[in-house]
Design a protein around this motif. Structure first.
Motif, PDB file in Angstrom:
ATOM      1  N   SER A  67      80.030 105.092  47.096  1.00  0.00           N
ATOM      2  CA  SER A  67      78.824 105.786  47.525  1.00  0.00           C
ATOM      3  C   SER A  67      77.816 104.778  48.078  1.00  0.00           C
ATOM      4  O   SER A  67      77.973 103.555  47.925  1.00  0.00           O
ATOM      5  N   GLU A  69      74.815 104.276  46.926  1.00  0.00           N
ATOM      6  CA  GLU A  69      74.214 103.594  45.770  1.00  0.00           C
ATOM      7  C   GLU A  69      75.133 102.501  45.243  1.00  0.00           C
ATOM      8  O   GLU A  69      74.689 101.387  44.944  1.00  0.00           O
ATOM      9  N   VAL A  90      73.499 105.181  54.481  1.00  0.00           N
ATOM     10  CA  VAL A  90      74.036 106.512  54.201  1.00  0.00           C
ATOM     11  C   VAL A  90      75.552 106.377  54.179  1.00  0.00           C
ATOM     12  O   VAL A  90      76.123 105.669  55.007  1.00  0.00           O
ATOM     13  N   ASP A  91      76.198 107.040  53.223  1.00  0.00           N
ATOM     14  CA  ASP A  91      77.648 106.926  53.124  1.00  0.00           C
ATOM     15  C   ASP A  91      78.336 108.041  53.900  1.00  0.00           C
ATOM     16  O   ASP A  91      77.694 108.823  54.601  1.00  0.00           O
ATOM     17  N   GLN A  93      79.540 110.767  53.034  1.00  0.00           N
ATOM     18  CA  GLN A  93      79.150 112.113  52.638  1.00  0.00           C
ATOM     19  C   GLN A  93      77.673 112.395  52.880  1.00  0.00           C
ATOM     20  O   GLN A  93      77.183 113.479  52.561  1.00  0.00           O
ATOM     21  N   ARG A  95      75.141 110.675  51.507  1.00  0.00           N
ATOM     22  CA  ARG A  95      74.265 110.240  50.418  1.00  0.00           C
ATOM     23  C   ARG A  95      73.540 108.969  50.848  1.00  0.00           C
ATOM     24  O   ARG A  95      74.144 108.065  51.407  1.00  0.00           O
ATOM     25  N   GLU A 114      67.195 113.741  51.879  1.00  0.00           N
ATOM     26  CA  GLU A 114      68.533 114.311  51.898  1.00  0.00           C
ATOM     27  C   GLU A 114      69.222 113.956  53.218  1.00  0.00           C
ATOM     28  O   GLU A 114      68.852 114.422  54.283  1.00  0.00           O
ATOM     29  N   GLY A 115      70.215 113.093  53.131  1.00  0.00           N
ATOM     30  CA  GLY A 115      70.963 112.686  54.305  1.00  0.00           C
ATOM     31  C   GLY A 115      70.318 111.610  55.145  1.00  0.00           C
ATOM     32  O   GLY A 115      70.807 111.301  56.238  1.00  0.00           O
TER      33      GLY A 115
END
Length: 293
Positions: A67, A69, A90-91, A93, A95, A114-115
């Motif tokens: 991820s 994080e 940002v990954d 997905q 995140r 978000e995103g």
């Protein structure tokens, strides 16, 4: 090492499966250092005494499934000068995660949504990031347009407190590059300009013109009136020497296709008896024709 003061936004578009970064700075060619992205992996912005290894190494980790994080934690754990760094990710997905080291020059900070995430250092104040985040959320359209709008909002809210010099935008998606051979859908840079973010936004619009996909609602049927206008424009531009008949015949079609190629509009060329409205509007302006003839 020279401090790399800048502000940037990193974001993901789940509908189009695009990842992107937009950046501006009082620094020569910010686009050569800050933005990194790979389709199916994610995107990274590395700045403030930038550790450029964060780009390729971060993308590799996220491509493996970590991820944002987890990737951020791994990158920072391996960097003894982490407190000088600023990074946003940002990954795959969507995140998001960001870090602002304690030794980044003020004003410095980040915002995670978000995103997407926004980050900046050596800014006038926090209003730069607040304007970027708010604008990105409220703006519609494709990811490139939202990134460009957010960057311009941040610039006009204060931006880099030293002034302006460069800006860049990078957007990737699978097969998004020219001819579908790579993932670089958009890779635009303004390396040295007194108002680089405005110039960058203009380049985004040009990219849409040259590489955008023709929409069904933008395809104009070539009737007699339009065929006559096409012939007049082609004659004016030096690509057609026939009669102005209003008939979209083979000679007219060949001349128009040649002009499309010369003007780098081949992505908008139509093989039938229709013409792309966006391309036709551009050609009218390019050759000094008023709307409607």
């Amino acid at each position: 090492m020279r401090p790399y003061a800048t502000f940037s936004i990193v974001a993901f578009d789940p509908a189009r499966q695009e990842w992107g970064v937009a950046v501006a700075s009082k620094f020569l060619a910010a686009g050569a250092v800050v933005p990194w992205a790979r389709a199916g992996a994610g995107a990274v912005a590395t700045q403030s005494y930038a550790n450029t290894r964060f780009g390729p190494e971060g993308l590799a980790r996220m491509a493996e499934g970590l991820s944002a994080e987890e990737t951020l934690a791994a990158l920072l754990s391996e960097d003894p000068e982490r407190e000088k760094r600023q990074v946003g990710l940002v990954d795959r997905q969507g995140r998001a995660a960001a870090f602002t080291g304690s030794e980044c020059l003020p004003w410095a900070g980040h915002r995670v949504g978000e995103g997407f995430c926004c980050q900046g250092n050596l800014l006038v104040d926090e209003r730069t990031l607040e304007a970027m985040a708010e604008t990105f959320v409220k703006t519609s359209g494709e990811l490139a347009d939202r990134l460009a709008a957010a960057l311009l909002a941040g610039d006009r809210a204060g931006g880099d407190r030293r002034g302006r010099q460069s800006a860049a935008i990078l957007v990737v998606r699978e097969g998004g590059g020219y001819g579908g051979f790579n993932d670089r859908y958009m890779d635009l840079r303004v390396d040295d300009d007194p108002d680089p973010v405005v110039k960058l936004k203009d380049l985004v619009e040009l990219h849409h013109l040259y590489f955008g996909v023709s929409r069904p609602e933008d395809l104009l049927p070539i009737d007699e009136a339009l065929a006559r206008e096409i012939q007049q424009l082609l004659r004016h531009a030096g690509y057609y020497s026939g009669e102005i008949t209003g008939v979209y015949d083979e000679a007219t079609r060949r001349a128009l296709e040649t002009l499309f190629g010369i003007e780098n509009l081949e992505e908008r060329w139509q093989t039938g008896d229709r013409i792309d409205r966006v391309a036709w509007t551009f050609l009218r302006r390019r050759f000094g024709f008023a709307e409607g003839g």
